[in-house]
Design a protein around this motif. Structure first.
Motif, PDB file in Angstrom:
ATOM      1  N   ALA A  44       0.840  -1.376  -0.120  1.00 56.56           N
ATOM      2  CA  ALA A  44       0.056   0.056   0.041  1.00 56.56           C
ATOM      3  C   ALA A  44       0.953   1.281  -0.101  1.00 56.56           C
ATOM      4  O   ALA A  44       0.581   2.206  -0.595  1.00 56.56           O
ATOM      5  CB  ALA A  44      -0.936   0.010   1.003  1.00 56.56           C
ATOM      6  N   GLY A  48       1.520   2.886  -4.034  1.00 50.56           N
ATOM      7  CA  GLY A  48       0.324   3.838  -4.017  1.00 50.56           C
ATOM      8  C   GLY A  48       0.460   4.575  -5.377  1.00 50.56           C
ATOM      9  O   GLY A  48      -0.730   4.698  -5.826  1.00 50.56           O
ATOM     10  N   VAL A 103      -6.240  -1.208  -0.811  1.00 51.25           N
ATOM     11  CA  VAL A 103      -6.431   0.228  -1.208  1.00 51.25           C
ATOM     12  C   VAL A 103      -7.066   0.633  -2.388  1.00 51.25           C
ATOM     13  O   VAL A 103      -7.469   1.856  -2.511  1.00 51.25           O
ATOM     14  CB  VAL A 103      -4.862   0.707  -1.515  1.00 51.25           C
ATOM     15  CG1 VAL A 103      -3.825   0.546  -0.141  1.00 51.25           C
ATOM     16  CG2 VAL A 103      -4.118   0.368  -2.572  1.00 51.25           C
ATOM     17  N   TYR A 107      -9.370   3.944  -2.362  1.00 48.74           N
ATOM     18  CA  TYR A 107      -8.789   5.210  -3.027  1.00 48.74           C
ATOM     19  C   TYR A 107     -10.112   5.681  -3.971  1.00 48.74           C
ATOM     20  O   TYR A 107     -10.316   6.539  -4.356  1.00 48.74           O
ATOM     21  CB  TYR A 107      -7.668   4.856  -4.132  1.00 48.74           C
ATOM     22  CG  TYR A 107      -6.282   4.775  -3.474  1.00 48.74           C
ATOM     23  CD1 TYR A 107      -6.040   5.048  -1.930  1.00 48.74           C
ATOM     24  CD2 TYR A 107      -5.267   4.383  -4.114  1.00 48.74           C
ATOM     25  CE1 TYR A 107      -5.111   4.896  -1.322  1.00 48.74           C
ATOM     26  CE2 TYR A 107      -3.859   4.272  -3.290  1.00 48.74           C
ATOM     27  CZ  TYR A 107      -3.947   4.581  -1.985  1.00 48.74           C
ATOM     28  OH  TYR A 107      -2.763   4.448  -1.337  1.00 48.74           O
ATOM     29  N   PRO A 307      -8.487   6.811   6.661  1.00 50.71           N
ATOM     30  CA  PRO A 307      -8.609   7.795   5.077  1.00 50.71           C
ATOM     31  C   PRO A 307      -9.286   8.921   5.133  1.00 50.71           C
ATOM     32  O   PRO A 307      -8.681  10.070   4.611  1.00 50.71           O
ATOM     33  CB  PRO A 307      -9.596   6.625   4.278  1.00 50.71           C
ATOM     34  CG  PRO A 307      -9.351   5.308   5.186  1.00 50.71           C
ATOM     35  CD  PRO A 307      -9.420   5.691   6.358  1.00 50.71           C
ATOM     36  N   GLY A 324      -1.043   5.565   1.958  1.00 55.93           N
ATOM     37  CA  GLY A 324      -0.403   4.467   1.626  1.00 55.93           C
ATOM     38  C   GLY A 324       0.642   4.159   2.624  1.00 55.93           C
ATOM     39  O   GLY A 324       0.916   3.266   3.223  1.00 55.93           O
TER      40      GLY A 324
END
Length: 376
Positions: A44, A48, A103, A107, A307, A324
């Protein structure tokens, strides 16, 4: 995709069969779990930028490939009775797949719902926890029906199909320019030397240590601490997965209303109290379980709230890259948490995790002083 990779949190269901069938020491087999979470965080962090460059579909396909290789390779390792091959396949290869698979949806969903990042990411990350609930009921019957190696290969194929279909569906919003990556300008040095990042990293690390220690040994803890039967231990692991998911959804939705900082301080303080109470109520099955479920809910809350927390501090432009790197705290805690739990066979070891969360509250107040008043 998150539901599939969440099966890693049911790992305690593999420990006893691996020990009985292959005579692998329980402590040695837990290393595979730690490696998987470690490579999840490392992937991650260091991939990223790559994930955002190639887009969610291609990154999701990579997640699928590595997860399948990891689980099918685990079946081969079991057949060969080679624990080092098991470390490579279940730990390293699957861990890379877990990193991509974790991720990519996070994202993507934040881009689709920028006005409710906490709730949106909370719903997605909740399914990661629920994956352990599903797997905890699947692993035992699969081992009985197909054998240990067959269980690994069956799950590898089944999860592979689910993740493949998910990867082909994932896409960025049409108004998001995925080819113009002006939001990955921060260098690694700029990120890791930023005091706000250091504080966020410590918050996640300290919050994860105790929860992941419980998860890594949940079935065994239930049997050793309060004398659960095998069936009760299975339900204990499954319910842990349920509360892991509930905590992610509940606390992340709360964070959209009261702010990420306040939310973090609330569930970390609550978890610190619960860890301190466990030694006094370890002989009471119901109380022990309830305290554990509250802890696991707060454990999951850290992942669901982070997040949105990162996005509120570093902005949409740098959110993906910083988040990340923050997940490397998960990698570190995957080793440290189970290691601390193994320092003593006495239930009083839970006092140590309570102290760690008190330290986390101090870090939280330090972070508060670094943030503008508009961020709570």
């Amino acid at each position: 995709m998150q539901l599939s990779i969440g099966s890693i949190y049911a790992y305690s269901k593999w420990i006893e069969p691996l020990s009985k069938e292959l005579n692998w020491d329980a402590h040695d087999t837990k290393t595979a779990f730690s490696l998987a979470i470690c490579f999840l965080g490392l992937t991650a962090a260091f991939m990223g930028k790559f994930v955002q460059k190639v887009g969610p579909t291609k990154a999701g396909l990579l997640a699928t490939l590595f997860l399948i290789l990891g689980l099918l390779g685990s079946a081969l390792a079991v057949n060969m009775e080679n624990i080092y091959l098991f470390y490579l396949t279940f730990g390293v290869l699957q861990g890379i797949g877990l990193g991509f698979g974790y991720v990519v949806p996070v994202y993507t969903v934040v881009k689709w719902f920028p006005d409710k990042p906490g709730l949106a990411s909370g719903i997605i990350i909740m399914s990661f926890a629920l994956g352990s609930l599903l797997a905890s009921f699947l692993i035992g019957p699969l081992i009985a029906f197909r054998g240990l190696a067959g269980a690994f290969s069956t799950l590898g194929i089944a999860y592979g199909v689910c993740m493949l279909l998910s990867a082909l569906y994932l896409a960025n919003p049409v108004n998001t320019d995925t080819n113009n990556h002006t939001y990955v300008d921060l260098t690694s040095k700029e990120i890791i030397t930023d005091k706000r990042f250091i504080a966020l990293w410590l918050l996640l690390f300290l919050n994860v240590c105790g929860g992941i220690a419980i998860i890594s040994k949940a079935a065994m803890l239930g049997k050793e601490v309060v004398g659960m039967s095998a069936g009760q231990a299975t339900m204990f692991v499954a319910t842990i997965g349920l509360f892991n998911g509930i905590g992610r959804l509940f606390w992340s939705s709360i964070s959209d209303k009261i702010g990420c900082w306040t939310t973090f301080m609330l569930f970390m303080g609550l978890n610190g109290i619960c860890f301190a109470l466990i030694p006094s109520f370890s002989t009471n099955n119901i109380t022990f379980q309830n305290l554990t479920y509250i802890i696991i809910a707060g454990y999951g809350a850290g992942f669901a709230t982070m997040p949105s927390f990162v996005k509120s501090i570093f902005g949409t432009e740098n959110y993906g890259q910083v988040f990340g790197y923050t997940l490397t705290a998960w990698s570190a805690a995957a080793f440290v948490g189970p290691l601390l739990l193994g320092l003593s066979t006495e239930i009083t070891i839970f006092y140590l995790f309570s102290i760690l969360l008190m330290v986390a509250l101090v870090v939280g107040f330090w972070l508060k002083g670094l943030l503008p008043k508009t961020i709570e």
